[in-house]
Enzyme design. Structure first.
Site, PDB file in Angstrom:
ATOM      1  CB  VAL A 229      -0.961  -0.018   1.208  1.00 29.60           C
ATOM      2  CG1 VAL A 229      -1.657   1.320   1.377  1.00 29.60           C
ATOM      3  CG2 VAL A 229      -1.993  -1.119   1.022  1.00 29.60           C
TER       4      VAL A 229
ATOM      5  CG  ASP B 135       9.675   0.526   5.378  1.00 34.63           C
ATOM      6  OD1 ASP B 135      10.129  -0.143   6.326  1.00 34.63           O
ATOM      7  OD2 ASP B 135       8.667   0.191   4.727  1.00 34.63           O
TER       8      ASP B 135
ATOM      9  CB  THR C 271      -7.252  -2.284   6.714  1.00 31.32           C
ATOM     10  OG1 THR C 271      -7.172  -2.072   5.307  1.00 31.32           O
ATOM     11  CG2 THR C 271      -8.641  -2.764   7.089  1.00 31.32           C
TER      12      THR C 271
ATOM     13  CD  GLU D 107      -5.741   2.503  -1.678  1.00 28.26           C
ATOM     14  OE1 GLU D 107      -5.529   3.697  -1.494  1.00 28.26           O
ATOM     15  OE2 GLU D 107      -6.340   2.077  -2.688  1.00 28.26           O
ATOM     16  CG  PHE D 108     -11.596   0.858  -1.107  1.00 27.03           C
ATOM     17  CD1 PHE D 108     -12.276   0.067  -0.184  1.00 27.03           C
ATOM     18  CD2 PHE D 108     -11.683   2.240  -0.987  1.00 27.03           C
ATOM     19  CE1 PHE D 108     -13.034   0.654   0.826  1.00 27.03           C
ATOM     20  CE2 PHE D 108     -12.438   2.828   0.011  1.00 27.03           C
ATOM     21  CZ  PHE D 108     -13.121   2.029   0.922  1.00 27.03           C
TER      22      PHE D 108
ATOM     23  CB  CYS E  92      -6.790  -7.623   2.703  1.00 26.73           C
ATOM     24  SG  CYS E  92      -5.476  -6.450   2.372  1.00 26.73           S
TER      25      CYS E  92
ATOM     26  CE  LYS F  58      -5.455  -9.900  -6.431  1.00 22.89           C
ATOM     27  NZ  LYS F  58      -6.469  -8.935  -6.323  1.00 22.89           N
TER      28      LYS F  58
HETATM   29  N1  LIG Z   1      -1.960  -5.294   0.552  1.00 21.98           N
HETATM   30  C1  LIG Z   1      -3.159  -4.893   0.168  1.00 21.98           C
HETATM   31  O1  LIG Z   1      -3.686  -5.319  -0.868  1.00 21.98           O
HETATM   32  C2  LIG Z   1      -3.927  -3.892   0.978  1.00 21.98           C
HETATM   33  C3  LIG Z   1      -5.039  -3.244   0.416  1.00 21.98           C
HETATM   34  C4  LIG Z   1      -5.728  -2.307   1.172  1.00 21.98           C
HETATM   35  C5  LIG Z   1      -5.321  -2.056   2.479  1.00 21.98           C
HETATM   36  N2  LIG Z   1      -4.256  -2.724   3.018  1.00 21.98           N
HETATM   37  C6  LIG Z   1      -3.852  -2.408   4.380  1.00 21.98           C
HETATM   38  O2  LIG Z   1      -2.721  -1.527   4.328  1.00 21.98           O
HETATM   39  C7  LIG Z   1      -1.822  -1.788   5.425  1.00 21.98           C
HETATM   40  C8  LIG Z   1      -0.444  -2.105   4.872  1.00 21.98           C
HETATM   41  O3  LIG Z   1      -0.519  -3.292   4.107  1.00 21.98           O
HETATM   42  P1  LIG Z   1       0.688  -3.773   3.185  1.00 21.98           P
HETATM   43  O4  LIG Z   1       0.217  -4.978   2.472  1.00 21.98           O
HETATM   44  O5  LIG Z   1       1.214  -2.617   2.420  1.00 21.98           O
HETATM   45  O6  LIG Z   1       1.775  -4.177   4.310  1.00 21.98           O
HETATM   46  P2  LIG Z   1       3.292  -4.564   4.100  1.00 21.98           P
HETATM   47  O7  LIG Z   1       3.594  -5.532   5.178  1.00 21.98           O
HETATM   48  O8  LIG Z   1       3.542  -4.946   2.682  1.00 21.98           O
HETATM   49  O9  LIG Z   1       4.106  -3.206   4.360  1.00 21.98           O
HETATM   50  C9  LIG Z   1       4.195  -2.585   5.590  1.00 21.98           C
HETATM   51  C10 LIG Z   1       5.483  -1.748   5.607  1.00 21.98           C
HETATM   52  O10 LIG Z   1       5.485  -0.923   6.768  1.00 21.98           O
HETATM   53  C11 LIG Z   1       6.800  -0.850   7.267  1.00 21.98           C
HETATM   54  N3  LIG Z   1       6.775  -0.436   8.672  1.00 21.98           N
HETATM   55  C12 LIG Z   1       6.310  -1.097   9.748  1.00 21.98           C
HETATM   56  N4  LIG Z   1       6.453  -0.362  10.861  1.00 21.98           N
HETATM   57  C13 LIG Z   1       7.011   0.801  10.491  1.00 21.98           C
HETATM   58  C14 LIG Z   1       7.408   1.987  11.187  1.00 21.98           C
HETATM   59  N5  LIG Z   1       7.252   2.099  12.510  1.00 21.98           N
HETATM   60  N6  LIG Z   1       7.963   2.992  10.485  1.00 21.98           N
HETATM   61  C15 LIG Z   1       8.142   2.880   9.161  1.00 21.98           C
HETATM   62  N7  LIG Z   1       7.782   1.789   8.440  1.00 21.98           N
HETATM   63  C16 LIG Z   1       7.223   0.770   9.103  1.00 21.98           C
HETATM   64  C17 LIG Z   1       7.341  -2.261   7.046  1.00 21.98           C
HETATM   65  O11 LIG Z   1       8.759  -2.304   7.069  1.00 21.98           O
HETATM   66  C18 LIG Z   1       6.752  -2.598   5.667  1.00 21.98           C
HETATM   67  O12 LIG Z   1       7.633  -2.222   4.626  1.00 21.98           O
HETATM   68  C19 LIG Z   1      -2.474  -2.929   6.204  1.00 21.98           C
HETATM   69  O13 LIG Z   1      -3.254  -2.376   7.224  1.00 21.98           O
HETATM   70  C20 LIG Z   1      -3.375  -3.598   5.183  1.00 21.98           C
HETATM   71  O14 LIG Z   1      -4.457  -4.265   5.780  1.00 21.98           O
HETATM   72  C21 LIG Z   1      -3.544  -3.622   2.288  1.00 21.98           C
END
Ligand SMILES: NC(=O)c1ccc[n+]([C@@H]2O[C@H](COP(=O)([O-])OP(=O)(O)OC[C@H]3O[C@@H](n4cnc5c(N)ncnc54)[C@H](O)[C@@H]3O)[C@@H](O)[C@H]2O)c1
Length: 483
Positions: free
Chosen positions: A25, A44, A134, A164-165, A293, A353
């Protein structure tokens, strides 16, 4: 706010945004914000990930992301591990860190909390802190509390919820061509900042650019901006995911009944999906939903409901049907192959997927692990998820260089992820490579008539099995047995 006197185009160029988290995201959000004209710092705390990004390694497989990063990295996108410095220089900070499930099924909010704590020390001017992750309802209130406890002056910030969708695999297109943009706020000052950030999309300006990312077929532009309260926005995200998961489990349940009565779920989907009140999307029977998710968000939503005194048993059933769907597929494999020990299976697909390298909660991986426990030998291929799969499956499977290599010598070929590449395979070539021409398709990728015409015994989900015309030895599994 210092932006009110500027023209719309100047306004959009003037926004400075920090995006915390460079995962699926964060990286997509940051890249898209840059592409619509904002100055973005992607933050990050994983230095290795940042070093990789700086050297041009893109940590996730996502269409159009390489193009956007090539265009904007070092231009409108900077990378940093210094959250406070990034927050200080920005108008808005988007939190896009992980919110994984705890053992009890609630969302683990510790990453979000630690980000909120850090931002509190960087409030030298008014900022909007935006939940992009989320999160359960009430999170915006908790972020506010944590920030105040850590020295943030209440007047120096607002919290917004901007769920985010995007879907992995089409994340960039989804972000830039959303069905809607939901913004949850508590006051107009905060709403104005979010409006300004999304203005290049909501005004349609981005879509008239020659270098805009191509518009997907279904996209309606410009997208609608829906402004709600923060709690409503938080609810919208959980309720959307729960509804979509329910749609998948519903059609999977219908597919199971189709198998028992000899109906064809594809025809049933066409019949019910063409009702505009229902719609045809997400009516794809298969081996169940997975990913990072739906599984965790459903559990988190159920936990939220329980906490506030509502027993959301519908969600229990959605989760149960989803798990059962995997077991049903396994029973189908058994019923086709009789014994599994020592059988050599070709597996196409490991990602949860098509279009992504993400294997979190992938039903394909869970099935492979189950088949390995039963003593099968597996040769697997996935166009994008091989490296990630290797981290989990280690040397328990053979990693085939391509789909044909995975199929070579197989007692049966299993389709576990709906990659477009797999749908376009040369069936004659495949037929010559396998030991027995048996395909068990967990994603309904192929037309049963075409498969039987190419000499395959073909088993899919919710559709009658088809056997090649010249085969009589194949035992048609008892429909009641596999249901
Ligand atoms: N992946 C999807 O399709 C999707 C879609 C919509 C919403 N979301 C939501 O978005 C959020 C993120 O999902 P994602 O799949 O991108 O996760 P991810 O695990 O791919 O990425 C999370 C990132 O955050 C970083 N991080 C963690 N703690 C941190 C901090 N204190 N400071 C800086 N960076 C930090 C991690 O190193 C990692 O790179 C979740 O809540 C998820 O439910 C995901």
């Amino acid at each position: 706010m210092g932006h009110v006197c500027l023209t719309p185009r100047e306004k959009s160029l003037s926004m400075r945004i920090a995006v915390v988290g460079s995962g699926y995201v964060g990286l997509v959000t940051g890249s898209c914000f840059a592409d619509i004209g904002h100055d973005v710092v992607i933050v990050d705390n994983d230095e290795e990930r940042l070093a990789g990004l700086r050297s041009g390694a893109i940590p996730i497989h996502e269409r159009f992301l390489p193009e956007l990063l090539a265009r904007q990295l070092g231009q409108r996108i900077r990378l940093s591990s210094d959250l406070q410095a990034a927050a200080r220089e920005c108008d808005a900070v988007f939190i896009a860190v992980g919110t994984p499930a705890t053992d009890s099924g609630e969302a683990d909010m510790s990453y979000v909390e630690s980000v909120a704590r850090e931002i509190a020390g960087a409030l030298d001017s008014y900022k909007v802190v935006v939940e992009k992750s989320t999160v359960p309802v009430y999170t915006s209130q908790w972020i506010r509390t944590v920030m105040i406890r850590n020295g943030g002056r209440p007047a120096s910030f607002d919290i917004a919820s901007n769920p985010e969708f995007l879907r992995e695999g089409t994340a960039v297109s989804d972000f830039l061509y959303p069905d809607r943009i939901v913004v949850g706020v508590e006051n107009e000052r905060c709403a104005a900042v979010l409006r300004e950030i999304y203005e290049p999309l909501t005004s349609g300006e981005y879509y008239s650019r020659a270098d805009a990312i191509p518009r997907p077929d279904r996209a309606q532009v410009p997208p609608r901006l829906i402004i709600t309260s923060t709690r409503s926005a938080e609810m919208i995200k959980h309720a959307s995911n729960a509804f979509l998961a329910m749609k998948i489990s519903f059609i999977n349940a219908v597919a199971s009944i189709c198998e028992s009565v000899g109906a064809n779920v594809q025809q049933v989907c066409e019949g019910i999906g063409s009702d505009s009140r229902i719609g045809s999307r997400f009516l794809n029977p298969g081996i169940g939903y997975g990913g990072s998710c739906f599984p965790k968000d459903l559990m988190a939503f159920r936990a939220v409901a329980k906490e506030c005194g509502y027993d959301f048993r519908l969600l229990d059933e959605v989760i149960r049907i989803n798990e059962d769907q995997r077991h049903r597929f396994l029973r189908k494999v058994r019923s086709v192959l009789w014994t599994l020990r020592g059988k050599r299976l070709g597996v196409l697909g490991l990602a949860f997927k098509g279009g992504t390298d993400d294997i979190r909660e992938s039903p394909a991986i869970l099935l492979v692990q189950e088949l390995l426990r039963e003593g099968c030998h597996i040769s697997a291929h996935d166009p994008a998820a091989m490296d990630r799969a290797r981290e989990v499956l280690k040397s328990s499977v053979v990693y085939a260089a391509g789909p044909y290599e995975a199929a070579a010598g197989a007692d049966a070929l299993l389709i576990l992820t709906e990659w477009e590449e797999f749908a376009a395979l040369d069936l004659d070539r495949l037929r010559k490579l396998v030991k027995y021409p048996i395909v068990i398709d967990g994603r309904n990728l192929y037309d049963p008539a075409i498969m039987s015409a190419h000499g395959f015994s073909y088993y899919s989900v919710g559709r009658p099995a088809t056997l090649p015309e010249d085969v009589t030895a194949e035992i048609q599994p008892d429909k009641r047995q596999i249901s």
